[in-house]
Design an enzyme around this catalytic site. Structure first.
Site, PDB file in Angstrom:
ATOM      1  N   MET A  19       1.239  -1.626   0.270  1.00  0.00           N
ATOM      2  CA  MET A  19       0.149  -0.399   0.256  1.00  0.00           C
ATOM      3  C   MET A  19       0.658   1.060   0.061  1.00  0.00           C
ATOM      4  SD  MET A  19      -2.403   1.328   3.108  1.00  0.00           S
ATOM      5  CE  MET A  19      -1.029   1.219   4.323  1.00  0.00           C
ATOM      6  N   ASP A  21      -0.145   5.653  -1.295  1.00  0.00           N
ATOM      7  CA  ASP A  21      -0.804   7.141  -1.360  1.00  0.00           C
ATOM      8  C   ASP A  21      -2.019   6.523  -0.807  1.00  0.00           C
ATOM      9  OD1 ASP A  21       1.532   7.635  -2.542  1.00  0.00           O
ATOM     10  OD2 ASP A  21       0.336   8.373  -4.015  1.00  0.00           O
ATOM     11  N   GLN A  37      -2.904   3.055  -2.348  1.00  0.00           N
ATOM     12  CA  GLN A  37      -2.903   2.913  -3.589  1.00  0.00           C
ATOM     13  C   GLN A  37      -2.387   1.568  -3.248  1.00  0.00           C
ATOM     14  OE1 GLN A  37      -1.315   4.169  -6.751  1.00  0.00           O
ATOM     15  NE2 GLN A  37      -3.079   4.770  -6.983  1.00  0.00           N
ATOM     16  N   SER A  78      -2.826   8.035  -8.609  1.00  0.00           N
ATOM     17  CA  SER A  78      -3.258   8.332  -7.297  1.00  0.00           C
ATOM     18  C   SER A  78      -4.178   9.476  -7.890  1.00  0.00           C
ATOM     19  CB  SER A  78      -2.814   8.896  -6.220  1.00  0.00           C
ATOM     20  OG  SER A  78      -1.656   8.115  -5.948  1.00  0.00           O
ATOM     21  N   GLU A 191       3.739  15.909  -6.431  1.00  0.00           N
ATOM     22  CA  GLU A 191       2.624  15.003  -6.758  1.00  0.00           C
ATOM     23  C   GLU A 191       1.978  15.395  -5.909  1.00  0.00           C
ATOM     24  OE1 GLU A 191       5.426  11.073  -7.503  1.00  0.00           O
ATOM     25  OE2 GLU A 191       5.355  11.093  -5.620  1.00  0.00           O
ATOM     26  N   TRP A 275       9.908   7.357   0.330  1.00  0.00           N
ATOM     27  CA  TRP A 275      10.336   6.564  -1.581  1.00  0.00           C
ATOM     28  C   TRP A 275      11.561   6.947  -1.769  1.00  0.00           C
ATOM     29  CZ3 TRP A 275       6.949   4.016  -4.526  1.00  0.00           C
ATOM     30  CH2 TRP A 275       5.939   4.183  -4.195  1.00  0.00           C
TER      31      TRP A 275
HETATM   32  C1  FRU Z   1       3.107   9.073  -4.700  1.00  0.00           C
HETATM   33  C2  FRU Z   1       2.521   8.381  -6.200  1.00  0.00           C
HETATM   34  C3  FRU Z   1       1.850   9.054  -6.918  1.00  0.00           C
HETATM   35  C4  FRU Z   1       1.557   8.225  -7.862  1.00  0.00           C
HETATM   36  C5  FRU Z   1       0.809   7.320  -7.329  1.00  0.00           C
HETATM   37  C6  FRU Z   1       1.756   5.799  -7.799  1.00  0.00           C
HETATM   38  O1  FRU Z   1       3.230   8.562  -4.143  1.00  0.00           O
HETATM   39  O2  FRU Z   1       4.061   8.607  -6.915  1.00  0.00           O
HETATM   40  O3  FRU Z   1       2.321  10.355  -7.479  1.00  0.00           O
HETATM   41  O4  FRU Z   1      -0.129   7.743  -8.245  1.00  0.00           O
HETATM   42  O5  FRU Z   1       2.591   7.425  -6.341  1.00  0.00           O
HETATM   43  O6  FRU Z   1       1.179   4.383  -6.494  1.00  0.00           O
END
Ligand code: FRU
Length: 449
Positions: A19, A21, A37, A78, A191, A275
Site C-alpha cells: 500500500m 498513497d 494505492q 492516485s 505529486e 520513497w
Molecule cells: C506518490 C505517487 C503518485 C502516484 C502514486 C503511484 O506517492 O508517486 O504520484 O500516483 O504514488 O502509486
C-alpha cells in the site's frame, strides 16, 4: 496477516500486499471512506489498484473489496473522488485518477469511474477524459469546488507545476491556470496536490499541499504546504519567497490527503513511508501503513501556520495517564501514547530489549525538537538513517508521542511540529529518558475483528 508481529493496533494497514498513497478520501453517511494505492498480489510496488476501507472512528476499519483494477493498457495511480448525482437523481461516487500506461513512457492520462453502491466501480467508456501528451507526468487529479459554484475544478500535477482545470460535466475539462514556483531549489517530482479551505477566525484561507518525491530537503520524499487564496483561475501563494513549510519534519509522512466533507475541521491522513526506502523496509505479508488521522487548523502569529492534532476521538481508546517512575528507564508496551513534559536539553532514547537504539528524540539546547534514527537497526536499511529537526522553535513544554508496533508519531509545539518515523524491531521496547516527565497511556480498544 493481522497477527504478523508488526501489524499496528490503531493504524490502518492492508491485510496483505503493498500500500502507498491514500486516495479518494471522503466522509459520507457517517463513514469515512479511504481508497488507497494498492498492489494486492505482492508486497512490492507495481500494477497499482485502488484498495478500499471505511471507518466510523478511525480505529476500527472495514476492509472492503478492491475498487479499481488495472486494465490491459495500464494501472491506476492516485486521485480523488466525490459523491455526485446521476441524471435521474441517484447518488453515486465518481473516482477521478491517473491512468499510468504500461507503455515504455508510462503515459499518464486522467480517467473517471462511477459507483452506485460505493463498492463496485465501472470505468467510464469514454476514458481518458483528459490527455495532455506534452506532459510526461500528468497525475494525481484532485477534485474540488469553490464556494457557491456548481461546476468542478481539478488540480493535476505535471511533475514540476500544478495545472488547474474546470468542468461543468466532469467530462470536458479546460485549463484555467498554473501554479509554478520559480524560487524553488530542487525539491523532486511534484505529486499529489491537495487544496482545502481552512477556517481562520471568521475567514478562510486556501491551503495547497504538494508532496515531493525523492529530492526534498530531508533527502527523501516530503510534503509541503502553501497558504493563500484561489482567484478563480489558480492558487496564489500569499507569502512567495518565504522558506518552505513542511507538513511533518520527520521522514515518514507522504502523499497526505484531506477527507472531503470534513472542511469544518479538515481531517488529513498520509502514507507513513518514504520513497527513498519504501521498497526496502521489512515486509511481513503486507507493506505499508497510514499515519494517524489528524485535524488540521490554521494559526497566525507572524505568519499563518498549519497545526496538526490527532483526531479527537483517538485518545478515547487509551487508558488514563499513569506517571512513569522517574527512574529514567521504563519498559513500554508496543501500542502506547506518551504525554511528555519536556524542556530544552531533554532527550529520550527508544531501544529494544537487547539495548539497540531505535530512535532518539528530544528538544535541543536552542529549543528545536529533533529526532535521530541512526542506531544499529536503522543502518540495515539503505537510506533509512537520518537526523531530523523541526524548523519552528518550540514554545510549549508538552509533547505527545504515539507508538504503535513500528510507528512513532510525535505532536508538539501546539501541533505546529509533527514528526512521523518508522522503526523496526521484533523485541519489546524500553524507553530511556532524561529531563522529561512522562505519563503513559496504554492502548485499550479491543479490535472488532
Ligand atoms: C506518490 C505517487 C503518485 C502516484 C502514486 C503511484 O506517492 O508517486 O504520484 O500516483 O504514488 O502509486
Amino acid at each position: 496477516m493481522e497477527n504478523a508481529k508488526a501489524y499496528p493496533k490503531f493504524h490502518f494497514c492492508p491485510k496483505s500486499g503493498w500500500m502507498n498513497d491514500p486516495n479518494g478520501l471522503m466522509y459520507l453517511n457517517g463513514q469515512y471512506h479511504m481508497f488507497f494505492q494498492y498492489q494486492p498480489f505482492s508486497t512490492e510496488f507495481g500494477n497499482m489498484h485502488w484498495g478500499h476501507a471505511s471507518t466510523k472512528d478511525f480505529i476500527h476499519w472495514n476492509h472492503l473489496p478492491i475498487a479499481l483494477y488495472p486494465d490491459t493498457d495500464g494501472c491506476i495511480y492516485s486521485g480523488s473522488a466525490a459523491e455526485i448525482q446521476t441524471e435521474n437523481g441517484q447518488n453515486q461516487i465518481m473516482a477521478i485518477y491517473a491512468h499510468h500506461g504500461y507503455d515504455p513512457e508510462g503515459t499518464e492520462s486522467i480517467h473517471i469511474a462511477f459507483s452506485l453502491d460505493k463498492i463496485n466501480f465501472t470505468p467510464y467508456e469514454g476514458n481518458p477524459v483528459i490527455f495532455m501528451p506534452q506532459y510526461k507526468y500528468f497525475r494525481d487529479p484532485y477534485l474540488f469546488q469553490c464556494p457557491n459554484e456548481t461546476f468542478w475544478r481539478l488540480a493535476v500535477s505535471t511533475g514540476n507545476m500544478i495545472l488547474f482545470l474546470v468542468s461543468e460535466d466532469l467530462i470536458h475539462w479546460n485549463e484555467t491556470g498554473r501554479f509554478i514556483r520559480k524560487e524553488d531549489d530542487i525539491v523532486g517530482l511534484w505529486e499529489c496536490p491537495q487544496l482545502c479551505r481552512v477556517k481562520y477566525e471568521d475567514t478562510f484561507k486556501w491551503v495547497l499541499i504538494i508532496s515531493h518525491g525523492m529530492e526534498a530537503e530531508n533527502g527523501g520524499s516530503r510534503t509541503r504546504y502553501f497558504i493563500g487564496s484561489f482567484n478563480g483561475y489558480t492558487f496564489i501563494d500569499e507569502t512567495p519567497g518565504s522558506t518552505s513549510k513542511w507538513v511533518d519534519f520527520g521522514p515518514d509522512s507522504y502523499a497526505g490527503a484531506f477527507f472531503r466533507n470534513t472542511e469544518d475541521h479538515p481531517v488529513f491522513i498520509a502514507w507513513m513511508s518514504n520513497w527513498a526506502y519504501a521498497k526496502n523496509i521489512p515486509a511481513d505479508g503486507y507493506r505499508g501503513v497510514m499515519s494517524l488521522p489528524v485535524s488540521v487548523s490554521l494559526t497566525k502569529e507572524n505568519e499563518f501556520l498549519l497545526s496538526f492534532q490527532p483526531v479527537s476521538n483517538l485518545l478515547k481508546v487509551f487508558s488514563e495517564p499513569q506517571p512513569l517512575p522517574d527512574q529514567q528507564v521504563a519498559a513500554l508496551p508496543d501500542a502506547v501514547c506518551l504525554e511528555i513534559s519536556a524542556k530544552n536539553g531533554s532527550v529520550a532514547i527508544l531501544k529494544d530489549i537487547q539495548g539497540r537504539e531505535l530512535l532518539c528524540f528530544g528538544i535541543d539546547s536552542d529549543g528545536y525538537i529533533f529526532l535521530n534514527r541512526s542506531g544499529e537497526s536503522a543502518r540495515t536499511i539503505p537510506h533509512f538513517e537520518g537526523s531530523f529537526t523541526s524548523s519552528i522553535k518550540n514554545c510549549s513544554d508538552h509533547m505527545c508521542v504515539f507508538i504503535d508496533r513500528n510507528t512513532f508519531e510525535l505532536f508538539a509545539n501546539g501541533g505546529h511540529s509533527k514528526c512521523s518515523a518508522l522503526f523496526f524491531s521484533d523485541s519489546p521496547l524500553i524507553l530511556w529518558f532524561q529531563d522529561m516527565k512522562i505519563q503513559k497511556r496504554d492502548y485499550t480498544a479491543i479490535s472488532e475483528d
